[in-house]
Design a protein around this motif. Structure first.
Motif, PDB file in Angstrom:
ATOM      1  N   TYR A  37       0.864  -1.386   0.035  1.00  0.00           N
ATOM      2  CA  TYR A  37       0.102  -0.024  -0.186  1.00  0.00           C
ATOM      3  C   TYR A  37       0.880   1.287   0.031  1.00  0.00           C
ATOM      4  CZ  TYR A  37      -3.150   3.710   1.815  1.00  0.00           C
ATOM      5  OH  TYR A  37      -4.028   5.005   2.126  1.00  0.00           O
ATOM      6  N   ILE A  60      -7.552   3.464   1.498  1.00  0.00           N
ATOM      7  CA  ILE A  60      -8.414   2.192   1.610  1.00  0.00           C
ATOM      8  C   ILE A  60      -9.630   2.751   2.444  1.00  0.00           C
ATOM      9  CG2 ILE A  60      -8.471  -0.059   2.359  1.00  0.00           C
ATOM     10  CD1 ILE A  60      -5.362  -0.241   2.110  1.00  0.00           C
TER      11      ILE A  60
ATOM     12  N   GLU B  17       1.513  -3.720   5.784  1.00  0.00           N
ATOM     13  CA  GLU B  17       0.400  -4.625   4.869  1.00  0.00           C
ATOM     14  C   GLU B  17       0.297  -5.930   5.707  1.00  0.00           C
ATOM     15  OE1 GLU B  17       3.219  -3.158   3.761  1.00  0.00           O
ATOM     16  OE2 GLU B  17       2.390  -1.834   2.068  1.00  0.00           O
ATOM     17  N   LEU B  20      -2.152  -5.467   8.459  1.00  0.00           N
ATOM     18  CA  LEU B  20      -3.379  -5.414   8.015  1.00  0.00           C
ATOM     19  C   LEU B  20      -4.268  -6.734   7.588  1.00  0.00           C
ATOM     20  CD1 LEU B  20      -2.943  -1.907   6.173  1.00  0.00           C
ATOM     21  CD2 LEU B  20      -3.890  -2.340   8.177  1.00  0.00           C
ATOM     22  N   ASN B  21      -3.212  -7.295   6.884  1.00  0.00           N
ATOM     23  CA  ASN B  21      -3.844  -8.727   6.362  1.00  0.00           C
ATOM     24  C   ASN B  21      -4.097  -9.575   7.785  1.00  0.00           C
ATOM     25  OD1 ASN B  21      -3.834  -8.367   3.622  1.00  0.00           O
ATOM     26  ND2 ASN B  21      -1.515  -8.752   3.633  1.00  0.00           N
ATOM     27  N   GLN B  24      -7.334  -8.568   8.892  1.00  0.00           N
ATOM     28  CA  GLN B  24      -8.405  -8.941   7.989  1.00  0.00           C
ATOM     29  C   GLN B  24      -8.684 -10.451   8.364  1.00  0.00           C
ATOM     30  OE1 GLN B  24      -7.464 -10.216   4.473  1.00  0.00           O
ATOM     31  NE2 GLN B  24      -9.555 -10.655   3.767  1.00  0.00           N
ATOM     32  N   GLY B  27     -11.138 -11.179  11.131  1.00  0.00           N
ATOM     33  CA  GLY B  27     -12.375 -10.531  10.832  1.00  0.00           C
ATOM     34  C   GLY B  27     -12.379  -9.111  11.605  1.00  0.00           C
ATOM     35  N   ILE B  28     -11.378  -8.420  11.646  1.00  0.00           N
ATOM     36  CA  ILE B  28     -11.715  -6.999  12.042  1.00  0.00           C
ATOM     37  C   ILE B  28     -11.680  -6.077  10.829  1.00  0.00           C
ATOM     38  CG2 ILE B  28     -10.473  -5.359  13.160  1.00  0.00           C
ATOM     39  CD1 ILE B  28      -8.888  -7.463  14.944  1.00  0.00           C
ATOM     40  N   ILE B  29     -12.698  -5.214  10.817  1.00  0.00           N
ATOM     41  CA  ILE B  29     -12.914  -4.400   9.765  1.00  0.00           C
ATOM     42  C   ILE B  29     -12.391  -3.172  10.145  1.00  0.00           C
ATOM     43  CG2 ILE B  29     -14.796  -3.012   8.537  1.00  0.00           C
ATOM     44  CD1 ILE B  29     -16.744  -5.534   9.219  1.00  0.00           C
ATOM     45  N   LEU B  30     -11.499  -2.616   9.049  1.00  0.00           N
ATOM     46  CA  LEU B  30     -10.896  -1.203   8.915  1.00  0.00           C
ATOM     47  C   LEU B  30     -11.468  -0.271   8.042  1.00  0.00           C
ATOM     48  CD1 LEU B  30      -7.141  -2.328   9.267  1.00  0.00           C
ATOM     49  CD2 LEU B  30      -8.507  -2.043  11.026  1.00  0.00           C
ATOM     50  N   ALA B  31     -11.391   0.905   8.344  1.00  0.00           N
ATOM     51  CA  ALA B  31     -11.997   1.865   7.449  1.00  0.00           C
ATOM     52  C   ALA B  31     -10.915   3.034   7.328  1.00  0.00           C
ATOM     53  CB  ALA B  31     -13.244   2.407   8.022  1.00  0.00           C
ATOM     54  N   ASP B  32     -11.075   3.742   6.202  1.00  0.00           N
ATOM     55  CA  ASP B  32     -10.152   4.882   6.023  1.00  0.00           C
ATOM     56  C   ASP B  32      -8.731   4.851   6.492  1.00  0.00           C
ATOM     57  OD1 ASP B  32     -12.237   6.502   5.295  1.00  0.00           O
ATOM     58  OD2 ASP B  32     -12.718   7.501   7.161  1.00  0.00           O
ATOM     59  N   VAL B  33      -8.280   3.800   5.855  1.00  0.00           N
ATOM     60  CA  VAL B  33      -6.889   3.451   5.778  1.00  0.00           C
ATOM     61  C   VAL B  33      -5.996   4.284   5.031  1.00  0.00           C
ATOM     62  CG1 VAL B  33      -4.993   1.633   5.744  1.00  0.00           C
ATOM     63  CG2 VAL B  33      -7.354   1.042   6.442  1.00  0.00           C
ATOM     64  N   GLU B  34      -4.957   4.943   5.804  1.00  0.00           N
ATOM     65  CA  GLU B  34      -4.575   6.067   4.833  1.00  0.00           C
ATOM     66  C   GLU B  34      -3.040   6.168   5.138  1.00  0.00           C
ATOM     67  OE1 GLU B  34      -6.436   9.698   5.700  1.00  0.00           O
ATOM     68  OE2 GLU B  34      -5.074  10.973   4.341  1.00  0.00           O
ATOM     69  N   ARG B  35      -2.262   6.191   4.093  1.00  0.00           N
ATOM     70  CA  ARG B  35      -0.900   6.192   4.290  1.00  0.00           C
ATOM     71  C   ARG B  35      -0.238   7.440   4.410  1.00  0.00           C
ATOM     72  NH1 ARG B  35       3.351   2.378   4.724  1.00  0.00           N
ATOM     73  NH2 ARG B  35       2.829   1.162   3.010  1.00  0.00           N
ATOM     74  N   ARG B  39       5.574   7.224   6.485  1.00  0.00           N
ATOM     75  CA  ARG B  39       5.566   5.856   6.170  1.00  0.00           C
ATOM     76  C   ARG B  39       4.473   5.201   7.339  1.00  0.00           C
ATOM     77  NH1 ARG B  39       6.403   4.391   1.488  1.00  0.00           N
ATOM     78  NH2 ARG B  39       6.954   2.369   2.297  1.00  0.00           N
TER      79      ARG B  39
END
Lengths: 84, 380
Positions: A37, A60, B17, B20-21, B24, B27-35, B39
């Motif tokens: 990402y 995302i 990443e 994050l995987n 996932q 079963g944890i839902i994430l929102a507004d993942v922003e780099r 870094r």
């Protein structure tokens, strides 16, 4: 005898489904994880390979177990063979 | 409610990443993942899952920091911390609801020339801004206004927010509203000392006790609107003033007397429809009086007249006159003229004044005081 299912083909075979709305939003269903990402490039694992999305300010917006929603300015969408 | 409780936190470490995987997979839902530029990755998750994310991050060697409430949860947290603000907002809301139970503004629409009358009516009814709505029976108000203004087709009275709106629909066209500089004013018809002024519409510019001149504006045809602007109306009202009316008469103390000298002459003149024939010449007197007597010898059958003229010589002499009788005669004449001038008026007081002019003339002036309305519409 094989069972008969009304589920769509991509759901039965766990194939990814990519939906682009304008140039601002990409929804990827049936992904298997995030490969990398960056704000200019996001690579997503699927059973068919890696989906590459290139653009600007990519975020995302939703990262669920099966669905992944990307927002930002989308310039290019491509497929790569599974790496490693 | 639980779904609304979101937390935003920053994830730091190489290969984010992978974490994050892993999330996932859990079963944890994430929102507004922003780099971010440094870094790091900012993620938003539900508050209930934050502890699991924190555990996984620690297990995989990542640092999770800067956790802060997000969305509505952030607002609720903020309000919970500032109870004074919350109480203040509740009080403000309560005050607003309370204040809406009052009339804060009165708007009169489409009233035209009757606007002043409506305002007068509201004043009489004691309706003014600041009154509780519950104290005003709006249907009764409407009915009373309709009785008061019979030429108005209907009256609409209603609340618009915190304003009482009164709208009129006129059945008969009202008098034309003129400019406040023009026909809308009431002016003085004559000079007078104001006893009282009653204003139904417009703005009075003089007050009781003022001496006003003819043509001076008494009630200006303008009123202040609810926002302070000048609204042209047709001024209405009356101005009762003390008026003084004078008439005069002159009598000379000298009179010319004609005295006969005794010398007389006579002559006859025959007059026909076509000519006149004097039988003799005119006398050579300087001044004379003449007597004429006509005779018709032919009756109605012959249109001939025989005129007998008798000339009497006179001498003209000036004679003096009794001053007292002349004064009385002048006074009577002046009063007679005054009563003729004020035939329909109610005379409050009257008096006579005399003066001598040029030594031989008595001038009598009769003056009367009357009270009457001097306000008239200005006609340009």
């Amino acid at each position: 005898m094989h069972g008969f299912s009304l589920a769509p083909k991509e759901v039965q075979s766990r194939q990814p489904r990519i939906q682009l709305t304008g140039r601002e939003e990409v929804l990827i269903e049936q992904h298997t994880g995030l490969f990398s990402y960056e704000t200019r490039c996001i690579r997503i694992r699927t059973r068919m390979g890696i989906v590459t999305i290139k653009g600007e300010n990519l975020v995302i917006a939703f990262f669920g177990t099966e669905d992944l929603l990307i927002r930002g300015r989308v310039d290019q969408i491509g497929m790569e063979d599974q790496a490693g | 409610m639980r779904n609304m409780m979101k937390v935003k936190c920053t994830l730091q470490g190489l290969g984010a990443e992978k974490l994050l995987n892993a999330l996932q997979k859990q079963g944890i839902i994430l929102a507004d993942v922003e780099r971010r530029q440094d870094r790091s990755i900012v993620i938003e998750c539900s508050k209930g899952q934050y502890a699991r994310i924190q555990g996984l991050a620690r297990e995989k060697g990542f640092t999770l920091s800067d956790a802060r409430p997000a969305g509505i949860y952030r607002l609720l947290t903020l309000l919970a911390r500032r109870r004074g603000l919350l109480i203040g907002m509740a009080l403000c809301l309560g005050l607003m609801i309370y204040a809406m139970g009052f009339i804060w503004q009165i708007n009169i629409e489409n009233a035209g020339a009757y606007e002043g009358e409506v305002r007068l009516f509201l004043q009489e009814m004691g309706i003014h801004p600041g009154l509780r709505r519950a104290d005003v029976d709006i249907s009764d108000l409407r009915e009373r206004l309709e009785w008061r203004l019979p030429k108005v087709k209907w009256v609409r009275a209603e609340y618009k927010g915190v304003a009482l709106k009164i709208a009129l629909e006129e059945g008969t066209p009202p008098p034309d509203i003129q400019s406040h500089r023009g026909n809308g004013d009431l002016v003085a018809a004559e000079d007078g000392l104001l006893l009282r002024i009653t204003c139904h519409a417009g703005t009075p510019v003089v007050s009781a006790g003022d001496f006003v001149k003819k043509g001076q504006v008494l009630i200006r045809g303008e009123e202040r609107g609810r926002e302070g602007q000048a609204v042209a109306v047709q001024a209405g009202g009356e101005a009762i003033a003390r008026i003084w009316v004078s008439t005069g008469a002159r009598i000379s103390l000298n009179e010319m007397l004609s005295l006969p000298t005794g010398r007389e002459e006579e002559r006859k003149v025959i007059i026909t429809p076509f000519f006149s024939l004097p039988l003799g010449k005119e006398p050579d007197f300087l001044t004379w009086d003449v007597e004429r007597q006509d005779q018709h010898p032919g009756g109605i059958w012959l249109p001939v007249t025989v005129r007998r003229e008798r000339y009497m010589e006179i001498a003209l002499e000036e004679g003096g006159r009794d001053a007292e009788s002349a004064r009385q005669e002048a006074g009577k004449a002046a009063l007679r003229l005054l009563h003729q001038a004020l035939y329909h008026e109610n005379i409050v007081d009257k008096w006579l004044e005399f003066r001598m002019i040029e030594g031989d003339t008595i001038a009598a002036t009769a003056t009367a005081e009357i009270h009457r309305n001097i306000a008239v519409r200005q006609i340009n």
